[in-house]
Every structure is written in C-alpha cells, then in structure tokens.
Design a protein around this motif. Structure first.
Motif, short mmCIF file in Angstrom:
data_model
loop_
_atom_site.label_atom_id
_atom_site.label_comp_id
_atom_site.label_asym_id
_atom_site.label_seq_id
_atom_site.Cartn_x
_atom_site.Cartn_y
_atom_site.Cartn_z
N CYS A 87 0.84 -1.21 0.00
CA CYS A 87 0.00 0.00 0.00
C CYS A 87 0.87 1.26 0.00
O CYS A 87 0.58 2.23 -0.70
N ARG A 88 1.95 1.23 0.75
CA ARG A 88 2.88 2.37 0.75
C ARG A 88 3.50 2.56 -0.63
O ARG A 88 3.58 3.68 -1.14
N TYR A 98 1.58 -2.68 -7.77
CA TYR A 98 1.50 -3.50 -6.56
C TYR A 98 0.05 -3.76 -6.16
O TYR A 98 -0.23 -4.70 -5.42
N SER A 99 -0.87 -2.95 -6.63
CA SER A 99 -2.29 -3.11 -6.31
C SER A 99 -2.82 -4.47 -6.76
O SER A 99 -3.71 -5.03 -6.13
N ARG A 104 -4.72 -11.04 -2.96
CA ARG A 104 -4.20 -12.29 -2.41
C ARG A 104 -3.89 -12.14 -0.92
O ARG A 104 -4.23 -12.97 -0.10
N PHE A 105 -3.25 -11.03 -0.56
CA PHE A 105 -2.88 -10.81 0.83
C PHE A 105 -4.10 -10.55 1.70
O PHE A 105 -4.18 -11.03 2.83
N PHE A 106 -5.07 -9.79 1.18
CA PHE A 106 -6.30 -9.58 1.93
C PHE A 106 -7.04 -10.91 2.12
O PHE A 106 -7.59 -11.16 3.19
N ALA A 107 -7.04 -11.76 1.10
CA ALA A 107 -7.71 -13.06 1.22
C ALA A 107 -7.04 -13.92 2.28
O ALA A 107 -7.70 -14.56 3.09
N TYR A 108 -5.70 -13.96 2.28
CA TYR A 108 -4.97 -14.72 3.31
C TYR A 108 -5.33 -14.19 4.69
O TYR A 108 -5.64 -14.95 5.61
N ILE A 126 -9.87 -5.02 8.33
CA ILE A 126 -9.56 -5.54 7.00
C ILE A 126 -10.71 -5.30 6.02
O ILE A 126 -10.49 -4.87 4.89
N GLU A 127 -11.92 -5.60 6.44
CA GLU A 127 -13.06 -5.59 5.52
C GLU A 127 -13.26 -4.26 4.79
O GLU A 127 -13.39 -4.26 3.56
N PRO A 128 -13.25 -3.12 5.48
CA PRO A 128 -13.50 -1.87 4.75
C PRO A 128 -12.43 -1.54 3.70
O PRO A 128 -12.74 -0.96 2.67
N ILE A 129 -11.19 -1.91 3.94
CA ILE A 129 -10.14 -1.56 2.98
C ILE A 129 -9.94 -2.63 1.91
O ILE A 129 -9.41 -2.34 0.85
N SER A 130 -10.39 -3.84 2.19
CA SER A 130 -10.23 -4.91 1.20
C SER A 130 -11.38 -4.96 0.22
O SER A 130 -11.23 -5.44 -0.90
#
Length: 141
Positions: A87-88, A98-99, A104-108, A126-130
């Motif tokens: 994100c940075r 990178y987006s 994949r990382f949010f799913a993990y 996690i939910e609001p940003i994923s």
C-alpha cells in the motif's frame, strides 16, 4: 566450517519458513495441499527434533493443530506487513502495479482472521479496505 556456521544463523519462529513457503506472496495453493505439505514438514521436523524446544510452553511437536495455528498466525503477521508495504509503494511511491497483488494478501489475512476468535477484531479493520465481505467462523481454540 560449513557454508553457514551456527553463530551466523538467524533464529526465529520455527513456523516462519514453512509459512513463507505455503502462503507465498505470488502463488496460492488450495488449503488441502497446504495442509498436506505442512503435515509432512511437521512430521520431518518432529523427527529431527526441531519442534521439541522450538518455543517454551508450546506443544508443537505433540499437536499438529497447535503447529498449524502458529503457522497461520505467522503467515498472517507476514501478510499484514506486506499489505502495508504494498500500500505504501502504491500510494506514497506511485507504483500502482503493486495493487494487483493486494487481493491475495487480503484473502490470506481474512481467511486466518475468520478462524480464530482472538483475531475477530482484525476483521473490522480488513473488511473496509479490502472490499471483501467476511463471514465469521470460529475454531475451538
């Protein structure tokens, strides 16, 4: 002396390397395969005596379920770190490619956080940003 002398080795959680392999940054496997590979690693690590003294107060060598939980939590820690870095890179450094790896990382992270009662508060972060709605479930731990 060998290629790597013991005093040059980096010490860390016994689950770190296997979590890194099973929960790769760019390749995802189905969970059945991950568990199969983790069990094989766990059995070999037990025979080699790597788990008996791995962490004080745990039974990693006696309980695959405890080893799996530690592996999942280690993987979660790694993925939260990578989410922050990617994100940075996207927002601050202007590297939008990178987006494409973020889902994949949010799913993990979401998968692990839904399994353990102690991690439930993480889901609300996690939910609001994923953008991925979660379904809550709990393990017996």
């Amino acid at each position: 002396p060998g290629i790597l002398d013991f005093q040059d080795a980096v010490a860390g959680p016994v689950t770190y390397d296997v979590a890194s392999l099973l929960r790769d940054a760019f390749i995802s496997w189905d969970e059945e395969r991950e568990i199969d590979w983790a069990v094989r690693y766990w059995e070999q690590a037990r025979r080699a005596g790597l788990l008996a003294a791995a962490e004080v107060g745990t039974a990693l060598d006696a309980d695959f379920g405890e080893f799996w939980r530690k592996l999942e939590w280690m993987g979660l820690q790694r993925h939260l770190k990578v989410l922050g870095i990617f994100c940075r890179l996207k927002h601050r450094d202007g590297k939008p490619h990178y987006s494409s790896d973020l889902p994949r990382f949010f799913a993990y992270a979401t998968k692990v956080a839904t399994r353990y009662r102690q991690l439930e508060p993480l889901l609300s972060l996690i939910e609001p940003i994923s953008g991925m709605p979660t379904q809550t479930a709990f393990s017996l731990r």
